[in-house]
Design an enzyme around this catalytic site. Structure first.
Site, PDB file in Angstrom:
ATOM      1  N   SER A   1       0.853  -1.196   0.000  1.00  0.00           N
ATOM      2  CA  SER A   1       0.000   0.000   0.000  1.00  0.00           C
ATOM      3  C   SER A   1       0.885   1.242   0.000  1.00  0.00           C
ATOM      4  O   SER A   1       2.033   1.191   0.465  1.00  0.00           O
ATOM      5  CB  SER A   1      -0.875   0.008   1.255  1.00  0.00           C
ATOM      6  OG  SER A   1      -1.444   1.290   1.441  1.00  0.00           O
TER       7      SER A   1
ATOM      8  N   TYR B   1      -1.396   0.216  10.085  1.00  0.00           N
ATOM      9  CA  TYR B   1      -1.552  -0.370   8.752  1.00  0.00           C
ATOM     10  C   TYR B   1      -0.308  -0.092   7.897  1.00  0.00           C
ATOM     11  O   TYR B   1       0.259  -0.988   7.276  1.00  0.00           O
ATOM     12  CB  TYR B   1      -2.819   0.213   8.112  1.00  0.00           C
ATOM     13  CG  TYR B   1      -3.052  -0.158   6.664  1.00  0.00           C
ATOM     14  CD1 TYR B   1      -3.444  -1.446   6.314  1.00  0.00           C
ATOM     15  CD2 TYR B   1      -2.901   0.788   5.652  1.00  0.00           C
ATOM     16  CE1 TYR B   1      -3.674  -1.780   4.978  1.00  0.00           C
ATOM     17  CE2 TYR B   1      -3.134   0.475   4.332  1.00  0.00           C
ATOM     18  CZ  TYR B   1      -3.517  -0.814   3.998  1.00  0.00           C
ATOM     19  OH  TYR B   1      -3.738  -1.131   2.680  1.00  0.00           O
TER      20      TYR B   1
END
Ligand code: NAP
Length: 261
Positions: free
Chosen positions: A139, A151
């Protein structure tokens, strides 16, 4: 262009929807034998007609289970796509670092990093046997400071692991690459009650207005979110023997969000 993937065998995690479903569809369209894994088998995944396993990849023994089943069905593994991941369910998106407790960190690292560690550990002997390749779905959070930080940290670990694996297993004929999506139009962004809806609430905007502003607020150069099929196309290329000299690379499919060279 013939990607020379026909007849080869792939395992895709997180295959039931979103980017993982698009990757599975793309690899099947290229003639691959695909094995899909996720906790649920959606009608869209079932419609693909591929063998699947319902498995929670946040459990410690899940990698071995998945690979055992996949090898039994496929007879080997040429390509592994570690796609499972996402924000921890129920996380306070606007809360910042101090809102992330021990359990949230554990869940996030488990889902976004350790799931790939487990599946890769179990699959690598088979991938080495066939001089295959691995594609990890990371990501933009791995490469820039976005919230939530847990994350991004987990995805940074995944990107780092890809490079380390590329170096260690390259001499054995295995290629390992990362695909780094930016905002991509999956259910998380499409559903006003989902991730984007929560972000909209945190920003004090209604969902439609929030989504209309996303390209400008996130600096998406193309002016729109990516389609899952656009991420899948890059995965298929990296899995292909045509990308035989591409390893340890990180391909961004982010519409230009990341500005650094
Ligand atoms: N969409 C974006 O904007 C974006 C941006 C950057 C990176 N990414 C990354 O791209 C990947 C796919 O994202 P997405 O947006 O397509 O996500 P998604 O639509 O939420 O799909 C996630 C997939 O993973 C499966 N999954 C979730 N938890 C699981 C678990 N514990 N065990 C097994 N399977 C599990 C889900 O199926 P079940 O619910 O049936 O288990 C689903 O198939 C993720 O790694 C995400 O971090 C996405």
């Amino acid at each position: 262009m013939d990607l020379q993937l026909s007849g080869k065998k792939a395992v895709v995690t997180g295959a039931s929807k979103g980017i993982g479903l698009a990757i599975s569809e793309c690899l099947v369209a290229e003639g691959m034998h695909v094995y899909g894994a996720s906790r649920t088998v959606t009608p869209e995944l079932a419609a693909l007609g591929i063998p699947t396993l319902a498995v929670d990849l946040s459990h410690a023994d899940s990698g071995e289970r998945l690979v055992d089943h996949a090898v039994e069905q496929l007879g080997g593994i040429d390509v592994l796509v570690n796609n499972v991941g996402g924000g921890a369910e129920g996380a306070d998106l606007a809360g910042g670092f101090l809102s992330l407790d021990e359990e949230t960190w554990q869940r996030s690292l488990n889902l976004n990093l350790l799931s790939a560690v487990r599946v890769t550990r179990a699959a690598l002997p088979y991938i080495v046997e066939r001089r295959g390749s691995i594609v990890n779905i990371s990501s933009i959070g791995a490469r820039a400071s976005y919230q939530p930080v847990d994350y991004g940290v987990a995805k940074a670990g995944l990107t780092n692991m890809s490079k380390a694996l590329a170096e260690e297993f390259g001499p054995l004929g295995v290629r390992v690459n990362t695909v780094t999506p930016g905002p991509t139009l999956t259910q998380n962004w499409r559903d006003p009650e989902g991730y984007a809806g929560d972000l909209a609430k945190a920003a004090g905007l209604d969902y439609d207005e929030f989504m209309a502003r996303i390209p400008a607020t996130m600096g998406i150069t193309t002016g729109r979110l990516a389609e899952p099929s656009e991420v899948a196309a890059v995965v298929a290329f990296l899995a292909s023997p045509l990308a035989g000299s591409v390893t340890g690379a990180d391909y961004r499919v982010d519409g230009g969000v990341l500005k650094a060279v």
